[in-house]
Design an enzyme around this catalytic site. Sequence first.
Site, PDB file in Angstrom:
ATOM      1  N   CYS A  30      -7.222 -12.508 -16.489  1.00 16.48           N
ATOM      2  CA  CYS A  30      -8.121 -13.647 -16.625  1.00 16.48           C
ATOM      3  C   CYS A  30      -7.253 -14.881 -16.776  1.00 16.48           C
ATOM      4  O   CYS A  30      -6.493 -14.999 -17.734  1.00 16.48           O
ATOM      5  CB  CYS A  30      -9.013 -13.450 -17.847  1.00 16.48           C
ATOM      6  N   CYS A  67     -14.111 -20.427 -14.012  1.00 13.98           N
ATOM      7  CA  CYS A  67     -13.589 -19.149 -13.518  1.00 13.98           C
ATOM      8  C   CYS A  67     -12.214 -19.429 -12.923  1.00 13.98           C
ATOM      9  O   CYS A  67     -12.100 -20.130 -11.910  1.00 13.98           O
ATOM     10  CB  CYS A  67     -14.527 -18.550 -12.466  1.00 13.98           C
TER      11      CYS A  67
END
Lengths: 289, 289
Positions: free
Chosen positions: A89, A226
């Site tokens: 991530c 994101c």
Amino acid sequence: MTRFLKGHGTENDFILLPDLADLDPTAEVPLLSAEQVRRLCDRHAGIGGDGVLRVLPVGSATEAENLPTGDARWFMDYRNADGSVSEMCGNGARLFAKYLLEAGLESTSTFDLATRGGLRRVTRSRSGELSVDMGPARLGVESVARIAGAEFAGRQVSMTNPHLVCLTEVTVSALDLSGPPIVDGDLFPDGVNVEFVNLLSDTPAAAQLHVRMRVHERGVGETRSCGTGACATAGQVLAQIGRDSGEVIVDVLGGEVRVTVTPNTTTLSGPAVFVASGDIDPDWWAISE
Amino acid sequence: MTRFLKGHGTENDFILLPDLADLDPTAEVPLLSAEQVRRLCDRHAGIGGDGVLRVLPVGSATEAENLPTGDARWFMDYRNADGSVSEMCGNGARLFAKYLLEAGLESTSTFDLATRGGLRRVTRSRSGELSVDMGPARLGVESVARIAGAEFAGRQVSMTNPHLVCLTEVTVSALDLSGPPIVDGDLFPDGVNVEFVNLLSDTPAAAQLHVRMRVHERGVGETRSCGTGACATAGQVLAQIGRDSGEVIVDVLGGEVRVTVTPNTTTLSGPAVFVASGDIDPDWWAISE
């Protein structure tokens, strides 16, 4: 006592568990169960977050034994809020790296993190900005996304996870992303993150481009940011104007990130903010131990 | 450093600010701004919560000078997540009382809290359960709520804040409360919390009744629990079967509370759970100070 920190990168928010009691690399580190992750990330009954970042010395992470660790000293054990194990991530990696630097566990301006997605190089600039090497954006075939009957042309992009980047003239701020966009199920059998993007720059040849992105993440819905989506977007926007490298500022709902694209890789830079730190209540935590 | 605790009562969750530096009742206590409350309660960019409970000695709360404080030593400065000032919150009051007892700021089994809604008596049972005197449920006129064309008969109930309690045969678990129920705007000019209730008990004459409640709160949407809603529901359900007192177990999405109704008042009992405690990051907090 179990220590925690809470923070975010462009409002993609995480609970970081330092596990400093586990600094002995020969210690048995109990796995964090999916149920414990769900309890921690519950926004009403727990602390609340999009995911958990657990800091483990590479030698103590059983899982990391099968991963390339190179010179990395720390393994980023990342979990999604639903308890599932995840590779990587980008927004979380900046927060993870910031913790290592502030805790004195890393002190150089460049170091590697071990993740399930492979080694990731982190760089701290002189101004303190953190950048993470996210690997290349691999462009795939053209496809479309549909929202309420309207069709958006896009391109499949892989950042190891699947994306569909739709550069559009329609003002993305006005889109209704409360439901999932309809996509080609044969092309994306495991679902896909769909990015809707406006080019804000007047001069596509400029050294630095500026775009606005909204993203619908598979299994989650629209999110504030994101990291892999921003990288996929930068790669595709540059490719669409015939460039294989450049710098792209990406406005997201939760702030702004910067993506640097070269022919070999993609680098994501942006904020990492700690909001609070403390101890998980031992009586509450004991229920799930 | 600003200390905080995070916890919940039936998943109605709060950030508690002890402000222990302010124990000197003559100290100037800076007001907590609406913007600071919104930042704290932001579930992605802050800590996250339905509201903030600030612990203030009654003498130090400028606002409390105009409130009846009686023998109360502590003022519950309650704010909603949107930054607005609020009178009282039953689920929050249990958490507030639990903090006072665990911190040794109160030590008796019964004590009063000063709130903007007036004095509220808290009682701790021998088993440790916390109960809060919520005042009487005042029944008003009959009215209706509509969801997707379906009409639900109900009754207006005031717990100082407005409620519309709809006891129905329709299974409330199956209702779609994603949008606000349509109500009589003339009767509820400031909005209303609407409760949809199933009676689960077979014998309405039983000493203890059991109901299931779902609640749509004005300005918020469906919530996991609502303390005043549970009290309004208990008062109305008992009245509808001709009783002015009794005990009602209320199942809510976030757990279970118990309401004791007498001709004079309503008492709310239920869980209070601390999840974590720690310090707000000073760099982050400084932005809004």
